[in-house]
Design a protein around this motif. Structure first.
Motif, PDB file in Angstrom:
ATOM      1  N   ASN A  63      24.353  41.126  36.457  1.00  0.00           N
ATOM      2  CA  ASN A  63      25.428  40.130  36.363  1.00  0.00           C
ATOM      3  C   ASN A  63      26.465  40.528  35.308  1.00  0.00           C
ATOM      4  O   ASN A  63      27.682  40.413  35.521  1.00  0.00           O
ATOM      5  CB  ASN A  63      24.856  38.762  36.042  1.00  0.00           C
ATOM      6  CG  ASN A  63      24.071  38.190  37.210  1.00  0.00           C
ATOM      7  OD1 ASN A  63      24.350  38.522  38.357  1.00  0.00           O
ATOM      8  ND2 ASN A  63      23.106  37.333  36.911  1.00  0.00           N
ATOM      9  N   VAL A  64      25.962  40.969  34.140  1.00  0.00           N
ATOM     10  CA  VAL A  64      26.884  41.386  33.077  1.00  0.00           C
ATOM     11  C   VAL A  64      27.755  42.534  33.556  1.00  0.00           C
ATOM     12  O   VAL A  64      28.987  42.548  33.363  1.00  0.00           O
ATOM     13  CB  VAL A  64      26.083  41.770  31.820  1.00  0.00           C
ATOM     14  CG1 VAL A  64      26.997  42.457  30.798  1.00  0.00           C
ATOM     15  CG2 VAL A  64      25.421  40.561  31.201  1.00  0.00           C
ATOM     16  N   ARG A  65      27.079  43.508  34.189  1.00  0.00           N
ATOM     17  CA  ARG A  65      27.849  44.654  34.673  1.00  0.00           C
ATOM     18  C   ARG A  65      28.868  44.238  35.738  1.00  0.00           C
ATOM     19  O   ARG A  65      30.000  44.725  35.777  1.00  0.00           O
ATOM     20  CB  ARG A  65      26.905  45.703  35.228  1.00  0.00           C
ATOM     21  CG  ARG A  65      27.633  46.939  35.733  1.00  0.00           C
ATOM     22  CD  ARG A  65      26.668  48.004  36.170  1.00  0.00           C
ATOM     23  NE  ARG A  65      27.384  49.174  36.669  1.00  0.00           N
ATOM     24  CZ  ARG A  65      26.802  50.289  37.102  1.00  0.00           C
ATOM     25  NH1 ARG A  65      25.461  50.360  37.088  1.00  0.00           N
ATOM     26  NH2 ARG A  65      27.514  51.308  37.538  1.00  0.00           N
ATOM     27  N   GLY A  66      28.445  43.290  36.615  1.00  0.00           N
ATOM     28  CA  GLY A  66      29.368  42.830  37.660  1.00  0.00           C
ATOM     29  C   GLY A  66      30.598  42.170  37.082  1.00  0.00           C
ATOM     30  O   GLY A  66      31.738  42.454  37.519  1.00  0.00           O
ATOM     31  N   TRP A  67      30.392  41.269  36.107  1.00  0.00           N
ATOM     32  CA  TRP A  67      31.556  40.598  35.506  1.00  0.00           C
ATOM     33  C   TRP A  67      32.426  41.584  34.732  1.00  0.00           C
ATOM     34  O   TRP A  67      33.667  41.504  34.784  1.00  0.00           O
ATOM     35  CB  TRP A  67      31.096  39.466  34.593  1.00  0.00           C
ATOM     36  CG  TRP A  67      30.483  38.310  35.335  1.00  0.00           C
ATOM     37  CD1 TRP A  67      29.185  37.923  35.343  1.00  0.00           C
ATOM     38  CD2 TRP A  67      31.165  37.404  36.177  1.00  0.00           C
ATOM     39  NE1 TRP A  67      28.992  36.839  36.129  1.00  0.00           N
ATOM     40  CE2 TRP A  67      30.205  36.468  36.675  1.00  0.00           C
ATOM     41  CE3 TRP A  67      32.502  37.249  36.582  1.00  0.00           C
ATOM     42  CZ2 TRP A  67      30.521  35.436  37.539  1.00  0.00           C
ATOM     43  CZ3 TRP A  67      32.833  36.202  37.447  1.00  0.00           C
ATOM     44  CH2 TRP A  67      31.854  35.319  37.931  1.00  0.00           C
ATOM     45  N   LEU A  68      31.834  42.523  34.033  1.00  0.00           N
ATOM     46  CA  LEU A  68      32.626  43.493  33.280  1.00  0.00           C
ATOM     47  C   LEU A  68      33.371  44.429  34.224  1.00  0.00           C
ATOM     48  O   LEU A  68      34.542  44.802  33.955  1.00  0.00           O
ATOM     49  CB  LEU A  68      31.714  44.297  32.342  1.00  0.00           C
ATOM     50  CG  LEU A  68      31.069  43.497  31.203  1.00  0.00           C
ATOM     51  CD1 LEU A  68      30.179  44.397  30.361  1.00  0.00           C
ATOM     52  CD2 LEU A  68      32.139  42.853  30.319  1.00  0.00           C
ATOM     53  N   ASP A  69      32.703  44.844  35.310  1.00  0.00           N
ATOM     54  CA  ASP A  69      33.404  45.692  36.279  1.00  0.00           C
ATOM     55  C   ASP A  69      34.599  44.953  36.884  1.00  0.00           C
ATOM     56  O   ASP A  69      35.666  45.541  37.134  1.00  0.00           O
ATOM     57  CB  ASP A  69      32.454  46.130  37.397  1.00  0.00           C
ATOM     58  CG  ASP A  69      31.450  47.168  36.918  1.00  0.00           C
ATOM     59  OD1 ASP A  69      31.680  47.768  35.847  1.00  0.00           O
ATOM     60  OD2 ASP A  69      30.420  47.371  37.617  1.00  0.00           O
ATOM     61  N   THR A  70      34.425  43.658  37.127  1.00  0.00           N
ATOM     62  CA  THR A  70      35.529  42.859  37.669  1.00  0.00           C
ATOM     63  C   THR A  70      36.706  42.849  36.702  1.00  0.00           C
ATOM     64  O   THR A  70      37.888  42.966  37.100  1.00  0.00           O
ATOM     65  CB  THR A  70      35.053  41.434  37.955  1.00  0.00           C
ATOM     66  OG1 THR A  70      33.974  41.480  38.888  1.00  0.00           O
ATOM     67  CG2 THR A  70      36.200  40.594  38.528  1.00  0.00           C
ATOM     68  N   LEU A  71      36.395  42.681  35.408  1.00  0.00           N
ATOM     69  CA  LEU A  71      37.461  42.699  34.402  1.00  0.00           C
ATOM     70  C   LEU A  71      38.147  44.041  34.356  1.00  0.00           C
ATOM     71  O   LEU A  71      39.389  44.131  34.214  1.00  0.00           O
ATOM     72  CB  LEU A  71      36.880  42.358  33.028  1.00  0.00           C
ATOM     73  CG  LEU A  71      36.493  40.898  32.787  1.00  0.00           C
ATOM     74  CD1 LEU A  71      35.799  40.753  31.441  1.00  0.00           C
ATOM     75  CD2 LEU A  71      37.745  40.006  32.834  1.00  0.00           C
ATOM     76  N   LEU A  72      37.379  45.145  34.466  1.00  0.00           N
ATOM     77  CA  LEU A  72      37.992  46.468  34.405  1.00  0.00           C
ATOM     78  C   LEU A  72      38.861  46.751  35.621  1.00  0.00           C
ATOM     79  O   LEU A  72      39.933  47.374  35.516  1.00  0.00           O
ATOM     80  CB  LEU A  72      36.897  47.537  34.289  1.00  0.00           C
ATOM     81  CG  LEU A  72      36.123  47.574  32.964  1.00  0.00           C
ATOM     82  CD1 LEU A  72      34.985  48.590  33.041  1.00  0.00           C
ATOM     83  CD2 LEU A  72      37.075  47.937  31.812  1.00  0.00           C
ATOM     84  N   ILE A  73      38.398  46.308  36.792  1.00  0.00           N
ATOM     85  CA  ILE A  73      39.134  46.613  38.018  1.00  0.00           C
ATOM     86  C   ILE A  73      40.343  45.689  38.201  1.00  0.00           C
ATOM     87  O   ILE A  73      41.447  46.107  38.563  1.00  0.00           O
ATOM     88  CB  ILE A  73      38.201  46.524  39.229  1.00  0.00           C
ATOM     89  CG1 ILE A  73      37.102  47.611  39.117  1.00  0.00           C
ATOM     90  CG2 ILE A  73      38.956  46.667  40.544  1.00  0.00           C
ATOM     91  CD1 ILE A  73      36.031  47.498  40.171  1.00  0.00           C
TER      92      ILE A  73
END
Length: 509
Positions: free
Chosen positions: A286-296
């Protein structure tokens, strides 16, 4: 005959019988040796009697033998009896045919005897003393009985007849039998007494050298079973080996049971690792998903959306941190170095602090949280405040997460004898009866929908009902560390009540 039960007694009886049999055999052998020696001496002293009689009555004996007169020895029978009352005389031909005798009554039992065994005695008359040609005693056939041999003294009468003297006649045999009976009786008493003494001594020796170690081993097995929590074996009939065999079988059953428990524990451990991997993987993903969303999509997101994504990632990171902390805490409590730092405090005050700490979350969830008015506000305990607070936090958090909006969670403290009882009750979804024995197991998991969970981390709604069993396992370990106990009473859709007992100490006035 049934042997005694104890092994030392059985061995003692066997040894006693062995000694008795050996003693009797020894006495019989010694008696036989003594009898042969006595016969040899008697025959050596009486060897010349027949020659002496022949020399005194040579002519009469020669004439009687030649004429085959049955009354030949009638005139000299008294003379022979005067020499020794036990002597019995026979005049026989060279072929062994009995011509005359000195026996009263019906006479001899056989008419002819074999002279071959006694011919060697004729040589004794021509050998110097101390250099005998034959080994005495020499036994010849006894004409008085149909089957039997006796000591004899022989001498030739002319060239075709012998004077045949039986040295131990009927009277001497009766006297010897009586004396031998008394000897055997005395020897039997002596042998049995000696065997009894040796048997007693052997019993003591065997008990000290053999059976003592068997009983020690059996006692050690019994003590091991008692300390291991096994039911003591009932005393059984038999000796120490039988008892040891029964204990070994019971121990074997216990070991097999423990192997099954180890296999079950290993299975639960693998399930725990799988569940923990899932619990750790989910917040990390989940953390990685939210952070990836912020990066993309960072440039396309509004400041409010970026903040919401960051807060969500932070919440998952916090949950992950709590789960890791719980694992370390449980490992620390399970270690041999885990100790409590007890102090005296008021349990009601601690409950009030815990209620205040969870009050905001309870209001947000629409759940009424408070202390029971029946609580004993003066109850004090001697315990580690921080650890007991951890137990209360785990139980209250567990109750709040499994109580629906509009529900109630109530804490109660009361005194019972020398203990203080704390109860955390709710009217939530409850726990299935099949799950109740396992809720405090650290490796236990349940997929039962609506079952209580001991996970103290914030669990997503889609994951509720799946637990790694850490929160309640930690609570139980802390309570046991204080010498107390914890239990649960619950019914599905009717709520749960967790209770734990701690030792109480009254503060001095």
């Amino acid at each position: 005959m049934r042997m005694p039960g104890r092994l030392d007694r059985r061995l003692a009886v066997a040894v006693l019988l062995g000694f008795a049999a050996s003693g009797i055999a020894l006495v019989a052998w010694q008696s036989q040796v003594s009898r042969v020696e006595s016969d040899a001496q008697w025959q050596a002293q009486s060897l010349d009697l027949a020659r002496y009689v022949v020399q005194r009555h040579a002519q009469r004996l020669a004439d009687g033998a030649a004429a085959r007169r049955p009354d030949t020895l009638a005139d000299i029978g008294m003379y022979i009896t005067l020499i020794h009352p036990s002597l019995e005389a026979y005049l026989v031909t060279a072929e062994g045919v009995i011509v005359s005798h000195t026996l009263p009554g019906p006479g001899p039992a056989r008419a002819r005897i074999d002279l071959a065994p006694v011919r060697a005695l004729l040589a004794e008359h021509d050998v110097a003393a101390g250099a005998r040609a034959v080994q005495l005693p020499v036994y010849g056939e006894d004409p008085r009985v149909a089957q039997g041999r006796n000591l004899v003294s022989v001498a030739p009468v002319g060239s075709d007849a012998w004077l045949y003297l039986i040295l131990r006649g009927k009277q001497a045999a009766q006297v010897a039998a009586q004396g031998e009976g008394r000897v055997w009786q005395a020897a039997g008493v002596a042998v049995l007494t000696l065997a009894l003494l040796l048997g007693v001594a052997t019993t003591v020796a065997i008990q000290r050298q053999v059976t003592r170690r068997l009983r020690q081993l059996a006692a050690e097995l019994a003590r091991f079973r008692a300390t291991d929590g096994a039911v003591p074996a009932q005393p059984m009939a038999g000796d120490e080996i039988d008892q040891l065999r029964a204990d070994a079988q019971a121990l074997q059953r216990r070991v097999e049971q423990q192997f099954r428990q180890l296999e079950d524990s290993d299975r639960q451990r693998r399930e725990l690792i799988s569940n923990i991997s899932h619990d750790l993987h989910t917040p990390l993903a989940n953390v990685r998903g939210w952070l990836d969303t912020l990066l993309i999509s960072g440039e396309r997101l509004s400041p409010q959306e970026r903040e919401r994504h960051l807060r969500t990632a932070a919440r998952h990171c916090a949950g992950l941190g709590r789960r890791v902390a719980e694992l370390f805490e449980l490992a620390s409590l399970d270690s041999a170095r885990a100790v409590a730092h007890p102090e005296t405090f008021c349990m009601a005050d601690l409950l009030s602090d815990v209620v205040q700490a969870h009050q905001l979350g309870a209001k947000q969830a629409g759940i009424a949280l408070g202390m029971s008015p029946q609580s004993d506000l003066g109850a004090v305990v001697v315990a580690d405040v921080a650890l007991i607070e951890r137990v209360l936090n785990n139980l209250v958090d567990n109750a709040l997460r499994h109580t629906a909006r509009g529900g109630r969670v109530e804490l109660t403290v009361c005194s019972q004898g020398e203990t203080v009882v704390v109860r955390v009750a709710d009217n939530g979804c409850g726990i299935a009866q099949a799950d109740l024995p396992h809720v405090f197991e650290r490796y236990w998991t349940t997929r039962h929908i609506g079952a209580a969970s001991s996970d103290t981390a914030a669990t997503p709604s889609h994951h509720r009902g799946v637990s790694a069993g850490l929160g309640l396992a930690i609570a139980r370990r802390i309570v046991e560390l204080h010498g107390g106990r914890i239990s649960v009473v619950s019914s599905e859709q009717a709520g749960s009540e967790f209770s734990f007992w701690l030792p109480m100490r009254v503060q001095p006035v």
